[in-house]
Motif scaffolding. Structure first.
Motif, PDB file in Angstrom:
ATOM      1  N   GLY A 114       5.329   7.433   2.093  1.00 38.38           N
ATOM      2  CA  GLY A 114       4.437   6.619   1.278  1.00 38.38           C
ATOM      3  C   GLY A 114       3.014   7.162   1.283  1.00 38.38           C
ATOM      4  O   GLY A 114       2.348   7.209   0.241  1.00 38.38           O
ATOM      5  N   VAL A 115       2.543   7.578   2.456  1.00 36.06           N
ATOM      6  CA  VAL A 115       1.202   8.159   2.566  1.00 36.06           C
ATOM      7  C   VAL A 115       1.115   9.466   1.787  1.00 36.06           C
ATOM      8  O   VAL A 115       0.127   9.733   1.084  1.00 36.06           O
ATOM      9  CB  VAL A 115       0.834   8.387   4.048  1.00 36.06           C
ATOM     10  N   VAL A 116       2.145  10.304   1.888  1.00 34.85           N
ATOM     11  CA  VAL A 116       2.165  11.574   1.153  1.00 34.85           C
ATOM     12  C   VAL A 116       2.114  11.320  -0.347  1.00 34.85           C
ATOM     13  O   VAL A 116       1.317  11.941  -1.073  1.00 34.85           O
ATOM     14  CB  VAL A 116       3.431  12.386   1.505  1.00 34.85           C
ATOM     15  N   LEU A 117       2.940  10.404  -0.818  1.00 34.17           N
ATOM     16  CA  LEU A 117       2.978  10.115  -2.254  1.00 34.17           C
ATOM     17  C   LEU A 117       1.638   9.577  -2.737  1.00 34.17           C
ATOM     18  O   LEU A 117       1.106  10.023  -3.766  1.00 34.17           O
ATOM     19  CB  LEU A 117       4.086   9.100  -2.543  1.00 34.17           C
ATOM     20  N   GLY A 118       1.059   8.642  -1.983  1.00 40.73           N
ATOM     21  CA  GLY A 118      -0.231   8.086  -2.372  1.00 40.73           C
ATOM     22  C   GLY A 118      -1.348   9.114  -2.313  1.00 40.73           C
ATOM     23  O   GLY A 118      -2.210   9.174  -3.202  1.00 40.73           O
ATOM     24  N   GLY A 123      -5.290  12.336  -4.658  1.00 34.58           N
ATOM     25  CA  GLY A 123      -6.182  13.429  -4.290  1.00 34.58           C
ATOM     26  C   GLY A 123      -5.972  14.738  -5.013  1.00 34.58           C
ATOM     27  O   GLY A 123      -6.863  15.592  -5.014  1.00 34.58           O
ATOM     28  N   ALA A 124      -4.805  14.925  -5.616  1.00 38.46           N
ATOM     29  CA  ALA A 124      -4.518  16.187  -6.316  1.00 38.46           C
ATOM     30  C   ALA A 124      -4.382  15.906  -7.808  1.00 38.46           C
ATOM     31  O   ALA A 124      -3.564  15.079  -8.219  1.00 38.46           O
ATOM     32  CB  ALA A 124      -3.235  16.818  -5.771  1.00 38.46           C
ATOM     33  N   ARG A 125      -5.161  16.605  -8.616  1.00 38.32           N
ATOM     34  CA  ARG A 125      -5.231  16.310 -10.053  1.00 38.32           C
ATOM     35  C   ARG A 125      -4.332  17.187 -10.915  1.00 38.32           C
ATOM     36  O   ARG A 125      -4.097  16.874 -12.075  1.00 38.32           O
ATOM     37  CB  ARG A 125      -6.677  16.458 -10.537  1.00 38.32           C
ATOM     38  N   ARG A 130      -0.358  19.639  -6.549  1.00 34.98           N
ATOM     39  CA  ARG A 130       0.609  18.698  -6.001  1.00 34.98           C
ATOM     40  C   ARG A 130       1.861  19.427  -5.511  1.00 34.98           C
ATOM     41  O   ARG A 130       2.395  19.110  -4.440  1.00 34.98           O
ATOM     42  CB  ARG A 130       0.986  17.663  -7.069  1.00 34.98           C
ATOM     43  N   THR A 131       2.311  20.404  -6.297  1.00 31.68           N
ATOM     44  CA  THR A 131       3.477  21.192  -5.902  1.00 31.68           C
ATOM     45  C   THR A 131       3.220  21.927  -4.599  1.00 31.68           C
ATOM     46  O   THR A 131       4.083  21.980  -3.708  1.00 31.68           O
ATOM     47  CB  THR A 131       3.827  22.208  -7.011  1.00 31.68           C
ATOM     48  N   GLN A 132       2.042  22.496  -4.464  1.00 31.49           N
ATOM     49  CA  GLN A 132       1.706  23.242  -3.254  1.00 31.49           C
ATOM     50  C   GLN A 132       1.694  22.341  -2.022  1.00 31.49           C
ATOM     51  O   GLN A 132       2.273  22.686  -0.988  1.00 31.49           O
ATOM     52  CB  GLN A 132       0.342  23.918  -3.417  1.00 31.49           C
ATOM     53  N   ILE A 133       1.054  21.184  -2.143  1.00 34.38           N
ATOM     54  CA  ILE A 133       0.942  20.279  -1.000  1.00 34.38           C
ATOM     55  C   ILE A 133       2.316  19.781  -0.552  1.00 34.38           C
ATOM     56  O   ILE A 133       2.693  19.891   0.618  1.00 34.38           O
ATOM     57  CB  ILE A 133       0.030  19.085  -1.338  1.00 34.38           C
ATOM     58  N   VAL A 134       3.081  19.235  -1.503  1.00 33.34           N
ATOM     59  CA  VAL A 134       4.395  18.689  -1.156  1.00 33.34           C
ATOM     60  C   VAL A 134       5.352  19.815  -0.767  1.00 33.34           C
ATOM     61  O   VAL A 134       6.172  19.651   0.145  1.00 33.34           O
ATOM     62  CB  VAL A 134       4.964  17.866  -2.325  1.00 33.34           C
ATOM     63  N   GLY A 135       5.250  20.968  -1.417  1.00 35.59           N
ATOM     64  CA  GLY A 135       6.113  22.090  -1.083  1.00 35.59           C
ATOM     65  C   GLY A 135       5.914  22.562   0.347  1.00 35.59           C
ATOM     66  O   GLY A 135       6.881  22.865   1.055  1.00 35.59           O
ATOM     67  N   ILE A 136       4.664  22.627   0.797  1.00 37.31           N
ATOM     68  CA  ILE A 136       4.379  23.028   2.178  1.00 37.31           C
ATOM     69  C   ILE A 136       4.984  22.027   3.158  1.00 37.31           C
ATOM     70  O   ILE A 136       5.584  22.404   4.170  1.00 37.31           O
ATOM     71  CB  ILE A 136       2.859  23.162   2.397  1.00 37.31           C
TER      72      ILE A 136
END
Length: 247
Positions: A114-118, A123-125, A130-136
């Motif tokens: 939930g924190v990651v999704l929020g 924070g990522a436009r 967004r792909t980079q953050i979640v991918g890592i």
């Protein structure tokens, strides 16, 4: 002449099929748990780790994070549902202390996702960010999921028994990791390469352990109980995705 893209697509489809099989591979274990009405020495950690991994890859595959990733949502959505059923079954037949541990870990996982999704939405436009953050994050937790069988590998060495590390699952996990490692190298993708390369390596070690300790396993311990789902969902920069874990 067959292009690299066509070969990569074929490898990806094979990876999807193997990955789905890996999601289903723990069913004999849970048949045993239900039959005996006890979890014995089986651990819930691999299933909780796989559940978290699936949730993160579902977040990765939603259109506002990584567009054109329908297969990310479908295969990991299916994986989430299957792992949830495993955990519910495990919870029903586990002792009270272990139930509390499962609830604590599961609550922490849901809060984290939930924190990651929020955080990503707020924070990522851009899609790339967004792909980079979640991918890592997927790479980190996918690697952690692949490391979850280490405790069982230690148990095999201590007991000189392969009861909790069946040959079939280790073999399929190795083929799965190898398939997606090849896929990532056909058009280099670091997000796929790291967890799947590690998964193939750990599965190879499991196969070596199995061959080493098979002869010392008591006959009543040689039943093919499947313990570790190692499925790491993988994704690509295009629409083709799978799960390697992965176990």
């Amino acid at each position: 002449m067959i292009s690299t893209g066509i070969i990569r697509t074929a490898v990806g489809i094979i990876g999807n099929v193997i990955s789905f099989g890996l999601f289903l591979s723990p069913m004999p274990t849970f048949h045993t748990i239900v039959k005996k009405r006890a979890v014995e020495d089986f651990s819930p950690v691999p299933y909780l780790a796989t559940l978290l991994n699936c949730m993160l890859w579902v977040v990765y595959g939603v259109p506002f994070v990584h567009p054109n990733s329908v297969l990310v949502l479908t295969i990991n959505g299916i994986g989430f549902f299957i792992e949830a059923l495993y955990i519910i079954t495990f919870f029903i037949f586990a002792p009270r202390r272990l139930r509390l541990k499962i609830l604590g870990i599961l609550g922490a996982e849901l809060l984290f996702v939930g924190v990651v999704l929020g955080g990503v939405l707020g924070g990522a436009r851009t899609h790339d960010k967004r792909t980079q953050i979640v991918g890592i994050l997927c790479v980190i937790f996918g690697t952690a999921m692949y490391a979850s069988p280490l405790s069982v590998m230690k148990l095999v060495i201590q007991t000189k028994s392969v009861k909790y590390m069946p040959f079939f699952l280790s073999l399929v996990s190795f083929l799965n990791g190898l398939c997606w490692t090849a896929y990532s190298l056909l058009r280099f993708d670091l997000y796929i390469l790291i967890p799947n390369g590690l998964g193939a390596l750990l599965a190879a070690v499991q196969l070596i352990l199995y061959m080493t300790y098979y002869s010392t396993t008591p006959k009543d311990d040689s039943k093919n109980n499947v313990e570790l789902p190692k499925v790491t969902p993988t994704s690509t920069s295009d629409s083709l995705t799978a799960v390697t874990v992965e176990n």
